[in-house]
Enzyme design. Structure first.
Site, PDB file in Angstrom:
ATOM      1  N   HIS A  42       6.460  -9.896  -7.953  1.00  0.00           N
ATOM      2  CA  HIS A  42       6.955  -8.687  -8.626  1.00  0.00           C
ATOM      3  C   HIS A  42       7.120  -7.796  -7.751  1.00  0.00           C
ATOM      4  O   HIS A  42       6.281  -7.360  -6.905  1.00  0.00           O
ATOM      5  CB  HIS A  42       6.378  -8.109  -9.949  1.00  0.00           C
ATOM      6  CG  HIS A  42       6.286  -8.922 -11.062  1.00  0.00           C
ATOM      7  ND1 HIS A  42       7.401  -9.233 -11.955  1.00  0.00           N
ATOM      8  CD2 HIS A  42       5.435 -10.076 -11.296  1.00  0.00           C
ATOM      9  CE1 HIS A  42       7.164 -10.171 -12.923  1.00  0.00           C
ATOM     10  NE2 HIS A  42       6.167 -10.790 -12.616  1.00  0.00           N
ATOM     11  N   SER A  87     -11.428 -22.924   2.642  1.00  0.00           N
ATOM     12  CA  SER A  87     -11.865 -22.852   1.125  1.00  0.00           C
ATOM     13  C   SER A  87     -12.053 -21.695   0.587  1.00  0.00           C
ATOM     14  O   SER A  87     -12.603 -20.772   1.053  1.00  0.00           O
ATOM     15  CB  SER A  87     -13.016 -23.815   0.769  1.00  0.00           C
ATOM     16  OG  SER A  87     -12.771 -25.210   1.107  1.00  0.00           O
ATOM     17  N   THR A  92      -2.079 -14.418   2.307  1.00  0.00           N
ATOM     18  CA  THR A  92      -0.940 -13.511   1.966  1.00  0.00           C
ATOM     19  C   THR A  92       0.158 -13.149   3.136  1.00  0.00           C
ATOM     20  O   THR A  92       0.900 -12.510   2.929  1.00  0.00           O
ATOM     21  CB  THR A  92      -1.598 -11.949   1.674  1.00  0.00           C
ATOM     22  OG1 THR A  92      -2.048 -11.511   2.968  1.00  0.00           O
ATOM     23  CG2 THR A  92      -2.707 -12.299   0.611  1.00  0.00           C
TER      24      THR A  92
END
Length: 113
Positions: A42, A87, A92
């Site tokens: 969003h 892991s 990002t």
């Protein structure tokens, strides 16, 4: 959604798909259990509702990658050929080819041969 030849998906891999954003996984990749690929997000909204207008951006994973268990790959990320995601990492931003990334958020730890 495209998954290349010879790619292994462990149990519990989740693809959060969207009509406006592809997920492309290269050939000969190994995906550990519980990984999530999330193409949606969003825009930042007003104080009345912080999750503003919805967005969707593609995710691309190059050939020969290894993504460790319980990692999260977020919208708009490209993971270069031969990269390793440790892991539990939260990816990002783009991952260069032939590097090892780890952490929250994921950062380059070292170059791979």
């Amino acid at each position: 959604m495209i998954i290349g030849e010879g790619t292994w998906l462990s149990p519990g891999v989740v693809f959060h798909t969207h009509q406006e954003a592809d997920i492309r996984i290269g050939c000969r990749c190994d995906l550990g259990p519980g990984i999530e690929f999330i193409v949606g997000s969003h825009e930042l909204g007003s104080q009345e509702r912080r999750a503003g207008k919805g967005t969707a951006r593609s995710i691309v994973v190059g050939d020969g990658c290894w993504i460790g268990a319980k990692s999260v790959i977020l919208a708009g990320v490209t993971i270069g050929d031969g990269a390793v995601v440790a892991s539990g990492a939260v990816v990002t931003r783009d991952v260069p080819a032939h590097t090892l990334v780890a952490g929250v958020p994921a950062v380059v730890k070292r170059q791979l041969p």
